[in-house]
Write a protein that holds these residues in place. Sequence first.
Motif, PDB file in Angstrom:
ATOM      1  N   HIS A   1       1.935 106.938  -5.444  1.00 25.20           N
ATOM      2  CA  HIS A   1       1.646 108.454  -5.394  1.00 25.20           C
ATOM      3  C   HIS A   1       1.106 109.138  -3.939  1.00 25.20           C
ATOM      4  CE1 HIS A   1      -2.330 107.736  -6.557  1.00 25.20           C
ATOM      5  NE2 HIS A   1      -2.812 109.121  -6.314  1.00 25.20           N
ATOM      6  N   ARG A   2       1.319 110.156  -3.716  1.00 27.71           N
ATOM      7  CA  ARG A   2       0.420 110.942  -2.435  1.00 27.71           C
ATOM      8  C   ARG A   2      -0.229 112.111  -2.926  1.00 27.71           C
ATOM      9  NH1 ARG A   2       3.767 114.979   0.250  1.00 27.71           N
ATOM     10  NH2 ARG A   2       5.959 114.864  -0.745  1.00 27.71           N
ATOM     11  N   GLN A   3      -1.217 112.513  -2.313  1.00 26.33           N
ATOM     12  CA  GLN A   3      -2.083 113.713  -2.543  1.00 26.33           C
ATOM     13  C   GLN A   3      -1.609 114.832  -1.595  1.00 26.33           C
ATOM     14  OE1 GLN A   3      -3.150 112.040  -5.754  1.00 26.33           O
ATOM     15  NE2 GLN A   3      -4.392 113.658  -5.539  1.00 26.33           N
ATOM     16  N   VAL A   4      -1.623 116.174  -2.335  1.00 25.35           N
ATOM     17  CA  VAL A   4      -1.532 117.365  -1.355  1.00 25.35           C
ATOM     18  C   VAL A   4      -2.564 118.123  -1.737  1.00 25.35           C
ATOM     19  CG1 VAL A   4       0.151 119.241  -0.982  1.00 25.35           C
ATOM     20  CG2 VAL A   4       1.139 116.959  -1.163  1.00 25.35           C
ATOM     21  N   THR A   5      -3.379 118.687  -1.144  1.00 19.93           N
ATOM     22  CA  THR A   5      -4.526 119.654  -1.229  1.00 19.93           C
ATOM     23  C   THR A   5      -4.387 120.803  -0.616  1.00 19.93           C
ATOM     24  OG1 THR A   5      -5.940 118.371   0.213  1.00 19.93           O
ATOM     25  CG2 THR A   5      -6.072 117.455  -1.981  1.00 19.93           C
ATOM     26  N   TRP A   6      -5.059 121.716  -1.271  1.00 20.64           N
ATOM     27  CA  TRP A   6      -5.148 123.264  -0.417  1.00 20.64           C
ATOM     28  C   TRP A   6      -6.188 123.915  -0.985  1.00 20.64           C
ATOM     29  CZ3 TRP A   6      -2.244 121.736  -4.567  1.00 20.64           C
ATOM     30  CH2 TRP A   6      -2.331 122.611  -5.668  1.00 20.64           C
TER      31      TRP A   6
ATOM     32  N   GLN B   1      -2.982 116.282   3.739  1.00 21.70           N
ATOM     33  CA  GLN B   1      -4.107 117.254   3.759  1.00 21.70           C
ATOM     34  C   GLN B   1      -3.489 118.480   4.359  1.00 21.70           C
ATOM     35  OE1 GLN B   1      -6.712 117.069   2.081  1.00 21.70           O
ATOM     36  NE2 GLN B   1      -8.123 115.383   2.343  1.00 21.70           N
ATOM     37  N   ILE B   2      -3.539 119.571   3.445  1.00 19.86           N
ATOM     38  CA  ILE B   2      -2.977 120.861   4.100  1.00 19.86           C
ATOM     39  C   ILE B   2      -4.391 121.631   4.222  1.00 19.86           C
ATOM     40  CG2 ILE B   2      -1.975 122.861   3.292  1.00 19.86           C
ATOM     41  CD1 ILE B   2       0.037 121.270   1.640  1.00 19.86           C
ATOM     42  N   MET B   3      -5.433 121.585   3.369  1.00 16.86           N
ATOM     43  CA  MET B   3      -6.435 122.163   3.657  1.00 16.86           C
ATOM     44  C   MET B   3      -7.480 121.950   4.716  1.00 16.86           C
ATOM     45  SD  MET B   3      -8.888 120.840   0.386  1.00 16.86           S
ATOM     46  CE  MET B   3     -10.317 120.419   1.386  1.00 16.86           C
ATOM     47  N   ASP B   4      -8.439 122.932   4.945  1.00 15.43           N
ATOM     48  CA  ASP B   4      -9.555 122.864   5.686  1.00 15.43           C
ATOM     49  C   ASP B   4     -10.782 122.584   4.869  1.00 15.43           C
ATOM     50  OD1 ASP B   4     -11.240 122.780   8.032  1.00 15.43           O
ATOM     51  OD2 ASP B   4     -10.812 124.930   8.441  1.00 15.43           O
ATOM     52  N   ARG B   5     -11.812 122.518   5.199  1.00 15.20           N
ATOM     53  CA  ARG B   5     -12.994 122.180   4.372  1.00 15.20           C
ATOM     54  C   ARG B   5     -13.057 123.225   3.576  1.00 15.20           C
ATOM     55  NH1 ARG B   5     -16.005 117.559   4.914  1.00 15.20           N
ATOM     56  NH2 ARG B   5     -15.708 116.499   6.785  1.00 15.20           N
ATOM     57  N   ALA B   6     -13.420 123.156   2.230  1.00 13.06           N
ATOM     58  CA  ALA B   6     -13.586 124.062   1.049  1.00 13.06           C
ATOM     59  C   ALA B   6     -14.448 123.482   0.013  1.00 13.06           C
ATOM     60  CB  ALA B   6     -12.464 124.455   0.703  1.00 13.06           C
ATOM     61  N   PRO B   7     -15.206 124.337  -0.617  1.00 14.75           N
ATOM     62  CA  PRO B   7     -16.020 123.912  -1.782  1.00 14.75           C
ATOM     63  C   PRO B   7     -14.995 123.286  -2.930  1.00 14.75           C
ATOM     64  CG  PRO B   7     -16.658 126.110  -1.379  1.00 14.75           C
ATOM     65  CD  PRO B   7     -15.423 125.608  -0.528  1.00 14.75           C
TER      66      PRO B   7
ATOM     67  N   GLU C   1      -2.464 127.996   3.440  1.00 16.60           N
ATOM     68  CA  GLU C   1      -2.872 126.569   2.661  1.00 16.60           C
ATOM     69  C   GLU C   1      -1.806 126.846   1.400  1.00 16.60           C
ATOM     70  OE1 GLU C   1      -6.746 125.042   2.580  1.00 16.60           O
ATOM     71  OE2 GLU C   1      -7.048 125.024   4.811  1.00 16.60           O
ATOM     72  N   ILE C   2      -2.201 127.843   0.626  1.00 17.56           N
ATOM     73  CA  ILE C   2      -1.308 127.975  -0.654  1.00 17.56           C
ATOM     74  C   ILE C   2      -0.015 128.205  -0.204  1.00 17.56           C
ATOM     75  CG2 ILE C   2      -0.872 129.820  -2.340  1.00 17.56           C
ATOM     76  CD1 ILE C   2      -3.903 130.425  -2.372  1.00 17.56           C
ATOM     77  N   ALA C   3       0.426 128.689   0.738  1.00 18.49           N
ATOM     78  CA  ALA C   3       1.981 128.740   1.042  1.00 18.49           C
ATOM     79  C   ALA C   3       2.490 127.494   1.517  1.00 18.49           C
ATOM     80  CB  ALA C   3       2.188 129.753   2.320  1.00 18.49           C
ATOM     81  N   ALA C   4       1.759 126.722   2.190  1.00 11.33           N
ATOM     82  CA  ALA C   4       2.103 125.374   2.306  1.00 11.33           C
ATOM     83  C   ALA C   4       2.175 124.565   1.331  1.00 11.33           C
ATOM     84  CB  ALA C   4       1.245 124.559   3.596  1.00 11.33           C
ATOM     85  N   ALA C   5       1.314 124.414   0.261  1.00  7.96           N
ATOM     86  CA  ALA C   5       1.517 123.599  -0.872  1.00  7.96           C
ATOM     87  C   ALA C   5       2.671 124.332  -1.680  1.00  7.96           C
ATOM     88  CB  ALA C   5      -0.109 123.749  -1.721  1.00  7.96           C
ATOM     89  N   LYS C   6       2.929 125.591  -1.827  1.00  9.23           N
ATOM     90  CA  LYS C   6       3.825 125.980  -2.510  1.00  9.23           C
ATOM     91  C   LYS C   6       5.053 125.566  -2.059  1.00  9.23           C
ATOM     92  CE  LYS C   6       5.867 130.395  -4.208  1.00  9.23           C
ATOM     93  NZ  LYS C   6       5.871 131.959  -4.302  1.00  9.23           N
ATOM     94  N   ALA C   7       5.435 125.319  -0.616  1.00  2.00           N
ATOM     95  CA  ALA C   7       6.553 124.960  -0.349  1.00  2.00           C
ATOM     96  C   ALA C   7       6.826 123.550  -0.545  1.00  2.00           C
ATOM     97  CB  ALA C   7       6.481 125.231   1.448  1.00  2.00           C
ATOM     98  N   VAL C   8       5.788 122.709  -0.665  1.00  2.00           N
ATOM     99  CA  VAL C   8       5.883 121.233  -0.972  1.00  2.00           C
ATOM    100  C   VAL C   8       6.205 121.423  -2.525  1.00  2.00           C
ATOM    101  CG1 VAL C   8       4.672 119.349  -1.307  1.00  2.00           C
ATOM    102  CG2 VAL C   8       4.362 120.331   0.706  1.00  2.00           C
TER     103      VAL C   8
END
Length: 89
Positions: free
Chosen positions: A27-32, A6-12, A39-46
């Motif tokens: 598989h594993r999940q990465v969310t943002w 989980q990269i993200m905080d709570r979001a709709p 969070e976008i920068a962290a997901a982009k790095a992955v």
Amino acid sequence: MDEKEQIMDRAPESLIGEMSVMDGSGHRQVTWNRDNPVEIAAAKAVFNDLIARGYSAFGAKTKAAPRHATPVFDPDAAALVMVPRIVGG
């Protein structure tokens, strides 16, 4: 790394981007949160790390849409699938 990263905080739900990374464990999940630059920068790095390791990316603007090849990270994508290089002969 945890099965669900989980990269993200709570979001709709409409603002959640999700990257499924296929690997030896299945598989594993990465969310943002698509409205959160950190969070976008962290997901982009992955994403960029996986591309550098030979993964291919397939994405879609909505989770129900067909996936298409995605050579660069799209922070507005609702769904991304990262597939490792397949070696065959």
